[in-house]
Scaffold this motif. Structure first.
Motif, PDB file in Angstrom:
ATOM      1  N   HIS A  45       0.822  -1.208   0.000  1.00  0.00           N
ATOM      2  CA  HIS A  45       0.000   0.000   0.000  1.00  0.00           C
ATOM      3  C   HIS A  45       0.855   1.257   0.000  1.00  0.00           C
ATOM      4  CE1 HIS A  45      -3.067  -2.936   1.150  1.00  0.00           C
ATOM      5  NE2 HIS A  45      -3.970  -2.036   0.804  1.00  0.00           N
TER       6      HIS A  45
ATOM      7  N   TRP B  42       2.389   1.807  -3.443  1.00  0.00           N
ATOM      8  CA  TRP B  42       1.348   2.279  -4.371  1.00  0.00           C
ATOM      9  C   TRP B  42       1.092   3.782  -4.178  1.00  0.00           C
ATOM     10  CZ3 TRP B  42      -1.646  -0.788  -7.830  1.00  0.00           C
ATOM     11  CH2 TRP B  42      -2.725  -0.141  -8.417  1.00  0.00           C
TER      12      TRP B  42
ATOM     13  N   MET C 190       1.683   6.970  -6.675  1.00  0.00           N
ATOM     14  CA  MET C 190       0.585   7.874  -7.012  1.00  0.00           C
ATOM     15  C   MET C 190       0.993   9.325  -6.769  1.00  0.00           C
ATOM     16  SD  MET C 190      -2.014   6.237  -8.229  1.00  0.00           S
ATOM     17  CE  MET C 190      -3.308   7.470  -8.099  1.00  0.00           C
TER      18      MET C 190
ATOM     19  N   ILE D 206       0.042   1.419 -12.775  1.00  0.00           N
ATOM     20  CA  ILE D 206      -0.933   2.091 -11.915  1.00  0.00           C
ATOM     21  C   ILE D 206      -1.613   3.190 -12.726  1.00  0.00           C
ATOM     22  CG2 ILE D 206      -1.283   3.368  -9.777  1.00  0.00           C
ATOM     23  CD1 ILE D 206       1.278   2.168  -8.707  1.00  0.00           C
TER      24      ILE D 206
ATOM     25  N   TYR E  28      -3.124  -6.934  -3.541  1.00  0.00           N
ATOM     26  CA  TYR E  28      -3.117  -5.581  -3.000  1.00  0.00           C
ATOM     27  C   TYR E  28      -2.695  -4.584  -4.072  1.00  0.00           C
ATOM     28  CZ  TYR E  28      -3.140  -8.349   1.270  1.00  0.00           C
ATOM     29  OH  TYR E  28      -3.472  -9.255   2.246  1.00  0.00           O
TER      30      TYR E  28
ATOM     31  N   ARG F 181      -7.777  -0.439  -2.516  1.00  0.00           N
ATOM     32  CA  ARG F 181      -7.728   1.010  -2.728  1.00  0.00           C
ATOM     33  C   ARG F 181      -8.582   1.786  -1.738  1.00  0.00           C
ATOM     34  NH1 ARG F 181      -7.231   1.660  -9.303  1.00  0.00           N
ATOM     35  NH2 ARG F 181      -6.004  -0.232  -9.628  1.00  0.00           N
TER      36      ARG F 181
ATOM     37  N   LEU G  43      -6.451   2.755   1.421  1.00  0.00           N
ATOM     38  CA  LEU G  43      -5.129   3.366   1.285  1.00  0.00           C
ATOM     39  C   LEU G  43      -4.855   4.419   2.359  1.00  0.00           C
ATOM     40  CD1 LEU G  43      -4.930   3.778  -2.597  1.00  0.00           C
ATOM     41  CD2 LEU G  43      -3.469   2.326  -1.199  1.00  0.00           C
TER      42      LEU G  43
END
Length: 891
Positions: free
Chosen positions: A143, A146, A150, A210, A380, A383, A386
């Motif tokens: 997580h 990710w 982002m 992503i 995973y 979302r 998060l």
């Protein structure tokens, strides 16, 4: 920080046996607690072995009674030479590779030298570790990786949980790379010298795609599970040395950086105490995020780990409690967390100032609750969840930003270019000569909303707190003022009833003459101000006399006003105002004109008129009661307008606080609740500092990169975010250590007097002086460059001295009758006993007859504050430096 007993023991032994440079000691404590000691000293000459041992036993027993000895080797210099004995080598931090190395080092602090600071560099390596499994470590990593991608980071996630790999499965990495890090390590461990590796770095990672991510995420899996994989893991040794003096990790990190240039590497570590956990934490990590379930078993395991890791001074450690069944009950979490913080020793800086006593704020423990969707997920990230991992991401983001900032702030060319570009113009709306955009520098304080209230008619404050800035804002920058008011004043007309905005106005000398004429001819200052207000309305075309029969009563008044010369203020104006003030019939007509013509016309247009008054302290001398009479008359005019319900006519009178306190007139309480006292809160002050700083495009670029705040959003941004942006300018803490004051607090408090009044003008002077001082260090290689700020603490101190000197000049100008007293303060202590202040008063301030009245006045104008307990007066720092007082001990 208190020294370890091992260090004290070695010092005591050295005191007895090391008298000449060839003599030496080698003291080591085994992990089981045995003392192993070698001493080479001529103190043993003519002593037998039993006598030598008896000496040492007695010394050890006196120092550490309960310790057991291992081997004791006691030699003279000649004996050591014959045996070819040599002193132990200096400890090399790079030699720590295993848990055993770490344990031995932790048990022997006496052999540690000051560890060299590892230069921060990118990519930052963050190890996710847990003493036991089942605590959501891998889940958290997926997580966090990710979210970082982002946010725009380039991330490499590495699976070093070789005995239970699963990172690529957790990410559902498709397609899987052909090889993993086990294959990469294995080939390089056993490849014959001179043979090039066939498995390249590009073959062991894959990318997680992503959607809409600003950054990228790459995953290095452990490898494909097979019998071959199991065999390779069993054969691998984490501390294998390859390519001369490099280890497996350093080779991998170099090659992954050359290929991908990542911002951060995240390692999913093996649990427990094993070789791959050692590589992940000891060799690879810049930061460790340690996961644990809040129970006693995990607590004991992590405390053991911390006692070892404490010797790695460059390793930053954070704790995450996961999964916590009930986040409303965190007693156990807090207890364990505190014990961990106690285990991590934080030393203080000896340079901390005597009054910098702010304690280090301990952050809240990071807690992740038990989340059923996480437990049941096939892959995973989940979302929807998060947000639970954002705090961990923020820690990593801050560390990465810190390195990038350091690279910029220590680059000589970039650093000096930014500093030279800094400008800190004083906010002075009245200064038309300066080419500054006042609207960019005007700071809307927390008092601004109260000021906008039509009922507020008295704006009080010390000189330099921004009264004049408000006056000019609404006269010179009307459209900007209305924007700041957010529509509340769209139908309001602003007019200078008195002040420097209107060049044509009576002078200080003329006001004295007016006062004398009013006294001689039975006129009042209330009538004068009413006539003056009417004249200003006429000059601004806000007074249109009726042409019908209603206008006949105003004919005499109209003739007087219309016959006045245009342009600069002339004697005819004074004569006209005196006539309108002293002739009872004309005074009544003036009153009617305001009530009927100005008020009614304004009301019919659905408007309000603000009459603004400034410069009253300068234009009305205190001597001869001119000020008392004139200002009392002005406030009586306000009361009269209120009594006549002239609701469309509003007054904004800007007045110095001490003048208001001394005014005496009937019904003064009428203004209670209709006044405001201008005060700058810390966040107001910091917002102004940021506004001034970002006038430099180079500094603004720096802020936009690391702590972006839109220029039009400064007033809505909270203090923490403003503080974060200003850290680029002046840092976070003044010095290292948990007792060092925050810079933003230090600046605000130093520019705040004893009455809690803060002077924004002084901020510009402080920062300009600090910039000049900082530039004096350019080219001096012997002076260390700060890595986290543009302006060092010493520069800010020099800037404060200049700000204080300027403020003291202003206070001397403001209260000229106290000049001798102010000059007498030189080399006096800033924490002054009451009897000493009394003596200075007797010698230098005769015109204030009573000492208590004198002390009260100094307190009122913010120069001193009485400490009741010891009956001493503390002088505000804003004055201490400028009056050249002795600050030592003034805490």
């Amino acid at each position: 920080m208190q020294e370890n007993w091992q260090v004290l023991l070695k010092q005591e032994i050295a005191k007895h046996y090391m008298h000449n440079s060839p003599e030496w000691i080698d003291l080591n404590i085994s992990t089981s607690g045995l003392i192993n000691l070698t001493i080479v000293s001529n103190a043993f000459v003519n002593l037998s072995i039993p006598q030598r041992k008896e000496q040492i036993y007695n010394l050890l027993k006196s120092q550490v009674p309960r310790l057991s000895t291992g081997f004791l080797s006691l030699y003279t210099l000649q004996e050591a030479e014959s045996l070819n004995l040599s002193p132990p080598q200096t400890f090399d931090p790079a030699s720590i590779h295993t848990w055993q190395d770490l344990a031995i080092q932790a048990a022997n602090p006496q052999n540690q030298t000051q560890l060299p600071q590892r230069e921060p560099s990118l990519p930052r390596t963050v190890t996710f570790y847990s003493f036991k499994g089942g605590v959501g470590r891998t889940t958290a990593l997926t997580h966090v990786a990710w979210i970082l991608a982002m946010r725009g980071r380039k991330v490499v996630a590495v699976d070093l949980d070789l005995e239970a790999p699963g990172l690529s499965t957790a990410f559902n990495l498709q397609p899987q790379p052909k090889y993993g890090i086990v294959d990469y390590f294995y080939e390089r461990s056993y490849l014959p010298e001179g043979i090039k590796a066939s498995i390249s770095i590009t073959e062991i990672f894959g990318e997680v795609r992503i959607p809409n991510a600003k950054g990228r995420l790459f995953v290095v899996p452990a490898g494909c599970l097979s019998l071959d994989y199991i065999s390779k893991v069993d054969d691998l040794h984490a501390n294998t040395v390859i390519d001369g003096n490099q280890n497996l990790w350093t080779v991998f990190k170099r090659e992954i950086y050359e290929q991908l240039k990542p911002d951060v590497i995240l390692i999913d570590s093996r649990t427990g105490i094993n070789q791959w956990g050692a590589l992940s934490l000891i060799q690879a990590a810049d930061d460790a995020v340690i996961f644990l379930f809040p129970n006693e078993q995990n607590k004991q395991g992590i405390e053991l780990l911390l006692r070892s890791l404490n010797t790695l001074k460059n390793l930053s450690i954070n704790f995450v409690f996961s999964p916590v069944p009930d986040v409303s009950k965190l007693d156990k979490v807090n207890e364990i967390y505190k014990s961990f913080l106690d285990e991590i020793k934080i030393s203080t800086d000896e340079e901390s100032e005597i009054d910098d006593t702010d304690q280090l704020e301990i952050p809240e423990p990071l807690v992740i609750p038990y989340l059923q969707p996480i437990a049941l997920a096939d892959n995973y990230p989940v979302r929807a969840l998060l947000d639970y991992y954002n705090k961990i991401v923020n820690l990593i983001d801050e560390e990465t930003d810190e390195i990038e900032r350091t690279n910029i702030l220590t680059n000589s060319e970039t650093r000096w270019k930014i500093i030279k570009s800094l400008q800190f113009p004083e906010v002075n709306a009245a200064d038309t000569d300066k080419k500054q955009d006042f609207t960019l520098l005007f700071q809307r304080t927390n008092d601004f909303e109260k000021f906008l209230d039509h009922a507020t008619c008295l704006i009080r404050g010390r000189k330099g707190t921004g009264k004049t800035a408000l006056y000019w804002l609404f006269l010179k920058y009307k459209s900007d003022a209305q924007k700041l008011a957010r529509g509340r004043l769209d139908n309001t007309v602003f007019l200078s009833a008195h002040g420097r905005f209107e060049e044509s106005r009576p002078s200080r000398r003329q006001f004295r003459s007016i006062h004398e004429n009013l006294q001689q001819n039975g006129g009042t200052w209330e009538d004068f101000w009413r006539a003056y207000l009417l004249l200003r309305c006429h000059q601004e075309n806000l007074c249109n006399f009726p042409r019908n029969r209603k206008g006949e009563k105003f004919s005499d008044l109209k003739n007087i006003i219309n016959n006045l010369p245009k342009g600069q203020w002339q004697s005819e104006y004074n004569e006209a105002l005196l006539e309108l003030s002293t002739n009872s019939k004309l005074s009544e007509i003036v009153n009617d004109a305001i009530n009927i013509i100005i008020h009614e016309d304004t009301k019919n247009k659905s408007q309000k008129i603000w009459f603004l008054y400034d410069d009253l302290d300068e234009d009305f001398p205190e001597a001869g009661e001119v000020r008392q009479s004139a200002l009392s008359g002005l406030f009586q005019l306000v009361q009269s307008c209120d009594a006549n319900r002239l609701t469309e006519i509003r007054f904004k009178i800007f007045l110095r606080e001490d003048i208001w306190n001394r005014l005496i007139f009937d019904n003064k309480s009428h203004f209670t609740g209709r006044d405001i006292i201008l005060q700058w809160t810390r966040v107001d002050f910091l917002r102004l500092a940021l506004r001034q700083s970002i006038q430099s495009p180079h500094f603004k670029n720096l802020v936009d990169r690391f702590s972006p705040i839109a220029e039009d959003a400064i007033d809505q941004t909270n203090e923490d975010e403003i503080d974060k942006a200003l850290e680029l300018l002046w840092g976070s803490r003044r010095r290292r250590g948990d007792k060092a004051k925050y810079v933003s607090r230090w600046v605000y408090e130093r520019l705040t007097d004893s009455s809690r009044t803060t002077f924004p003008r002084s901020l510009s002077i402080l920062l300009t002086g600090a910039k000049e001082q900082e530039l004096s260090y350019q080219g001096k290689s012997s002076i260390q460059t700060p890595t986290d700020r543009l302006l060092r603490s010493k520069s800010l101190e020099m800037g404060l001295k200049k700000a204080s000197e300027k403020r003291c000049d202003e206070i001397k100008e403001e209260y000229r009758h106290l000049t001798k007293f102010f000059d007498s303060l030189k080399q006096k202590p800033a924490l002054l006993p009451k009897e000493e202040l009394h003596s200075i008063w007797q010698e230098s301030a005769h015109d204030i007859a009573d000492f208590e009245e004198f002390a009260s006045f100094l307190t009122e104008i913010g120069i001193i504050q009485l400490r009741e307990k010891d009956q001493r007066y503390k002088f505000a720092d804003i004055y201490v430096y400028g009056f050249e007082m002795i600050r030592q001990g003034a805490v």
